[in-house]
Scaffold this motif. Structure first.
Motif, PDB file in Angstrom:
ATOM      1  N   ALA A   1       0.839  -1.197   0.000  1.00  0.00           N
ATOM      2  CA  ALA A   1       0.000   0.000   0.000  1.00  0.00           C
ATOM      3  C   ALA A   1       0.874   1.247   0.000  1.00  0.00           C
ATOM      4  O   ALA A   1       1.772   1.385   0.834  1.00  0.00           O
ATOM      5  CB  ALA A   1      -0.930   0.002   1.216  1.00  0.00           C
ATOM      6  N   TYR A   2       0.615   2.165  -0.934  1.00  0.00           N
ATOM      7  CA  TYR A   2       1.298   3.450  -1.000  1.00  0.00           C
ATOM      8  C   TYR A   2       0.430   4.431  -0.223  1.00  0.00           C
ATOM      9  O   TYR A   2      -0.706   4.733  -0.624  1.00  0.00           O
ATOM     10  CB  TYR A   2       1.487   3.879  -2.451  1.00  0.00           C
ATOM     11  CG  TYR A   2       2.293   2.874  -3.227  1.00  0.00           C
ATOM     12  CD1 TYR A   2       3.676   2.974  -3.312  1.00  0.00           C
ATOM     13  CD2 TYR A   2       1.674   1.774  -3.834  1.00  0.00           C
ATOM     14  CE1 TYR A   2       4.432   2.030  -3.992  1.00  0.00           C
ATOM     15  CE2 TYR A   2       2.412   0.819  -4.514  1.00  0.00           C
ATOM     16  CZ  TYR A   2       3.790   0.951  -4.590  1.00  0.00           C
ATOM     17  OH  TYR A   2       4.524  -0.001  -5.256  1.00  0.00           O
ATOM     18  N   THR A   3       0.944   4.915   0.893  1.00  0.00           N
ATOM     19  CA  THR A   3       0.094   5.612   1.851  1.00  0.00           C
ATOM     20  C   THR A   3       0.258   7.133   1.871  1.00  0.00           C
ATOM     21  O   THR A   3      -0.722   7.845   2.072  1.00  0.00           O
ATOM     22  CB  THR A   3       0.361   5.078   3.268  1.00  0.00           C
ATOM     23  OG1 THR A   3       1.760   5.234   3.576  1.00  0.00           O
ATOM     24  CG2 THR A   3      -0.012   3.597   3.361  1.00  0.00           C
TER      25      THR A   3
ATOM     26  N   VAL B   1       5.495   3.676   1.882  1.00  0.00           N
ATOM     27  CA  VAL B   1       4.897   2.423   1.446  1.00  0.00           C
ATOM     28  C   VAL B   1       4.824   1.478   2.639  1.00  0.00           C
ATOM     29  O   VAL B   1       5.771   1.389   3.422  1.00  0.00           O
ATOM     30  CB  VAL B   1       5.729   1.757   0.317  1.00  0.00           C
ATOM     31  CG1 VAL B   1       4.958   0.607  -0.320  1.00  0.00           C
ATOM     32  CG2 VAL B   1       6.151   2.774  -0.725  1.00  0.00           C
ATOM     33  N   VAL B   2       3.694   0.777   2.765  1.00  0.00           N
ATOM     34  CA  VAL B   2       3.545  -0.235   3.806  1.00  0.00           C
ATOM     35  C   VAL B   2       3.443  -1.599   3.122  1.00  0.00           C
ATOM     36  O   VAL B   2       2.589  -1.803   2.259  1.00  0.00           O
ATOM     37  CB  VAL B   2       2.296   0.006   4.674  1.00  0.00           C
ATOM     38  CG1 VAL B   2       2.091  -1.145   5.657  1.00  0.00           C
ATOM     39  CG2 VAL B   2       2.417   1.326   5.425  1.00  0.00           C
TER      40      VAL B   2
ATOM     41  N   SER C   1      -5.943   3.224   5.811  1.00  0.00           N
ATOM     42  CA  SER C   1      -6.689   3.914   6.861  1.00  0.00           C
ATOM     43  C   SER C   1      -5.811   4.250   8.055  1.00  0.00           C
ATOM     44  O   SER C   1      -6.158   5.107   8.875  1.00  0.00           O
ATOM     45  CB  SER C   1      -7.864   3.057   7.321  1.00  0.00           C
ATOM     46  OG  SER C   1      -7.413   1.874   7.964  1.00  0.00           O
ATOM     47  N   GLY C   2      -4.646   3.563   8.176  1.00  0.00           N
ATOM     48  CA  GLY C   2      -3.748   3.805   9.295  1.00  0.00           C
ATOM     49  C   GLY C   2      -4.306   3.338  10.610  1.00  0.00           C
ATOM     50  O   GLY C   2      -3.969   3.903  11.658  1.00  0.00           O
TER      51      GLY C   2
ATOM     52  N   LEU D   1      -2.548  -2.484  12.581  1.00  0.00           N
ATOM     53  CA  LEU D   1      -1.150  -2.463  12.199  1.00  0.00           C
ATOM     54  C   LEU D   1      -0.276  -2.193  13.419  1.00  0.00           C
ATOM     55  O   LEU D   1      -0.434  -1.168  14.071  1.00  0.00           O
ATOM     56  CB  LEU D   1      -0.895  -1.374  11.151  1.00  0.00           C
ATOM     57  CG  LEU D   1      -1.662  -1.524   9.830  1.00  0.00           C
ATOM     58  CD1 LEU D   1      -1.373  -0.337   8.944  1.00  0.00           C
ATOM     59  CD2 LEU D   1      -1.284  -2.817   9.145  1.00  0.00           C
ATOM     60  N   PRO D   2       0.665  -3.076  13.742  1.00  0.00           N
ATOM     61  CA  PRO D   2       1.566  -2.822  14.862  1.00  0.00           C
ATOM     62  C   PRO D   2       2.404  -1.583  14.601  1.00  0.00           C
ATOM     63  O   PRO D   2       2.690  -1.236  13.466  1.00  0.00           O
ATOM     64  CB  PRO D   2       2.448  -4.082  14.904  1.00  0.00           C
ATOM     65  CG  PRO D   2       1.738  -5.099  14.072  1.00  0.00           C
ATOM     66  CD  PRO D   2       0.920  -4.349  13.080  1.00  0.00           C
ATOM     67  N   ALA D   3       2.794  -0.915  15.661  1.00  0.00           N
ATOM     68  CA  ALA D   3       3.605   0.294  15.517  1.00  0.00           C
ATOM     69  C   ALA D   3       4.953  -0.042  14.913  1.00  0.00           C
ATOM     70  O   ALA D   3       5.570  -1.045  15.253  1.00  0.00           O
ATOM     71  CB  ALA D   3       3.788   0.957  16.878  1.00  0.00           C
TER      72      ALA D   3
END
Length: 311
Positions: free
Chosen positions: A204-206, A244-245, A280-281, A286-288
């Motif tokens: 994902a490009y955030t 990117v994630v 969405s963050g 999602l772990p930090a």
């Protein structure tokens, strides 16, 4: 007494000014293009020689190359989860841009499964061949040929990266996966004839320069539809930093699902949920992330890579 009429306001159309003129920089594009071209031209003959003599460097060099490209192009990659260390592994990922090749190629020592027409592209076709990509015709009548070519690589314990959507999109959602492209998952591998390991991967490009990549900005990063490649790449080179994630989901085999369709549906749900969570963050999903340095393997659950990514 008649009051003067106020001046009419000119409303600019949504595409005026275009986002690339606001966000991009010609000087930045040139500054990035020069080292990208030089690095590519230097490493092409080395990779070609490594492939010709069967040197193990042929598998490691693409990871190094893509890592350098990510650094040059300002892509900051956050890694979540653990990459499979099983050989071979079939990595199942969503696809929104040619940038996926650089991002995943910098993280996973693997060959890509690409559509057949890419082999004939100038320059990028050469790079795909040097990555030892598996070129397949994705027409239904040729599915068995695609499966056999992929099986040959898997029998040699080589990792593969597959985009089962069959096409790219704007990256806001994930298109349904085509189960026919996962037919190789029904095969068994190794002397013990164990089920093939699959790992769903979300890309994902955030953010662009710290700004969330909404629908209006996604064409700056995603490459899909009838977009021309060269202008898109030139425009992208002029942009700023891209976040990117990449999330590696738990590995699976077909034995846990009983059918290829059930396995395909599971991989789709994992990848789609990972993309949605990244965009969405959502912190609960999602772990930090924590800072990490190059070469830190195995990777912890989440890493923030400030410039470039580890192999």
């Amino acid at each position: 007494m008649t009051l003067p009429r106020p001046p009419r306001l000119k409303l600019l159309p949504p595409e005026d000014p275009p986002p690339e003129l606001v966000l991009g920089s010609t000087y930045r594009a040139i500054f990035r293009a020069i080292p990208y071209i030089l690095c590519t031209l230097i490493l092409i003959p080395i990779q070609a020689f490594a492939i010709a003599i069967g040197w193990s460097l042929a598998q490691r060099l693409p990871v190094i190359y893509h890592r350098i490209c990510c650094r040059i192009m300002g892509m900051h990659v956050t890694i979540r989860g653990h990459r499979s260390r099983a050989h071979p592994t079939l990595f199942i990922a969503n696809h929104s841009s040619y940038l996926d090749i650089m991002v995943l190629g910098s993280l996973v020592p693997a060959s890509f499964v690409a559509k057949a027409e890419i082999a004939g592209w100038p320059f990028f076709g050469t790079l795909a061949k040097l990555q030892r990509s598996v070129f397949v015709d994705r027409q239904r009548q040729n599915t068995h040929l695609q499966r056999d070519e992929m099986q040959k690589r898997i029998d040699d314990a080589e990792n593969l990266i597959l985009f089962p959507e069959g096409t790219s999109d704007d990256g806001t959602t994930v298109k349904p996966f085509r189960s026919a492209l996962l037919s190789v998952a029904e095969r068994r591998v190794g002397p013990g004839q164990t089920p093939l390991t699959l790992q769903p991967v979300s890309v994902a490009y955030t953010r662009l320069n710290g700004v969330p990549l909404g629908i209006g900005l996604r064409p700056l990063v995603a490459w899909y539809g009838d977009m021309d490649l060269a202008p898109h790449l030139g425009r992208f080179l002029g942009l700023g930093d891209i976040e990117v994630v990449v999330e590696f989901h738990p590995t699976v085999t077909i034995e846990s699902f009983g059918s290829r369709k059930a396995l395909t549906d599971h991989c789709f749900r994992e990848v789609a949920s990972g993309v949605a969570a990244a965009l969405s963050g959502r912190p609960q999903a999602l772990p930090a992330a924590t800072p990490a340095t190059h070469g830190a393997m195995p990777m912890p659950i989440a890493q923030q890579l400030p410039s470039g990514v580890p192999s």
